[in-house]
Design an enzyme around this catalytic site. Structure first.
Site, PDB file in Angstrom:
ATOM      1  N   HIS A   1       0.855  -1.185   0.000  1.00 55.30           N
ATOM      2  CA  HIS A   1       0.000   0.000   0.000  1.00 55.30           C
ATOM      3  C   HIS A   1       0.890   1.234   0.000  1.00 55.30           C
ATOM      4  O   HIS A   1       2.080   1.144   0.281  1.00 55.30           O
ATOM      5  CB  HIS A   1      -0.951  -0.001   1.200  1.00 55.30           C
ATOM      6  CG  HIS A   1      -0.284  -0.175   2.524  1.00 55.30           C
ATOM      7  ND1 HIS A   1       0.241  -1.394   2.935  1.00 55.30           N
ATOM      8  CD2 HIS A   1      -0.033   0.695   3.526  1.00 55.30           C
ATOM      9  CE1 HIS A   1       0.779  -1.248   4.139  1.00 55.30           C
ATOM     10  NE2 HIS A   1       0.630   0.004   4.513  1.00 55.30           N
ATOM     11  N   GLY A   2       0.319   2.361  -0.321  1.00 52.41           N
ATOM     12  CA  GLY A   2       1.087   3.588  -0.467  1.00 52.41           C
ATOM     13  C   GLY A   2       1.465   4.221   0.859  1.00 52.41           C
ATOM     14  O   GLY A   2       1.034   3.796   1.927  1.00 52.41           O
TER      15      GLY A   2
END
Length: 144
Positions: free
Chosen positions: A63-64
């Site tokens: 995920h970012g």
């Protein structure tokens, strides 16, 4: 609110053979769904540089970074299952779950995924699913 996980966000089997390609594959599903901008995929790599997103039980959840939250259009989850394990920093990964959450929404999603994958019987069922449709049926609880 639309469903976080849809059938179009599930890929069985994935085509990646490396960790980087698997992150790209999961991220591109999010981009294609209009959930994130393409810059979000770069942020997934940035996150991976600071901490491995390997979670155990054949699962990685790239995920970012927090800095990339403005590239998220809506909360979504992509799921890619691999027939052959991906080497994730010395760990075998068969599921790569890309995650994007608006306003902290990813924490609740992460919790639901963690509960599912903490049960080895559940993981065995997910591995045995013969299609994206079957996998979706097993994972639909993340939308509740």
């Amino acid at each position: 609110m639309s469903d976080i996980l849809t059938l179009s966000l599930i890929k069985v089997p994935g085509t990646a053979a490396s960790k980087d390609d698997a992150i790209r594959e999961a991220g591109q599903l999010l981009v294609d769904a209009g959930a994130v901008d393409s810059d979000y995929v770069n942020a997934m790599f940035e996150r991976e540089k600071s901490v491995s997103t390997y979670m155990g039980n054949s699962l990685a959840i790239p995920h970012g970074t927090n800095e990339a939250k403005d590239t998220i259009q809506r909360s979504a989850l992509s799921v890619v299952r691999y027939d052959q394990p991906i080497d994730w920093d010395g760990n075998e990964v068969r599921f790569v779950v890309g995650i994007a959450g608006v306003e902290g929404g990813h924490l609740e999603i992460l919790g639901k995924i963690a509960i599912l994958f903490s049960d080895t019987d559940e993981v065995d069922q997910l591995l045995a699913a013969g299609s994206a449709e079957e996998l979706y049926q097993l994972l639909h609880a993340v939308n509740e």
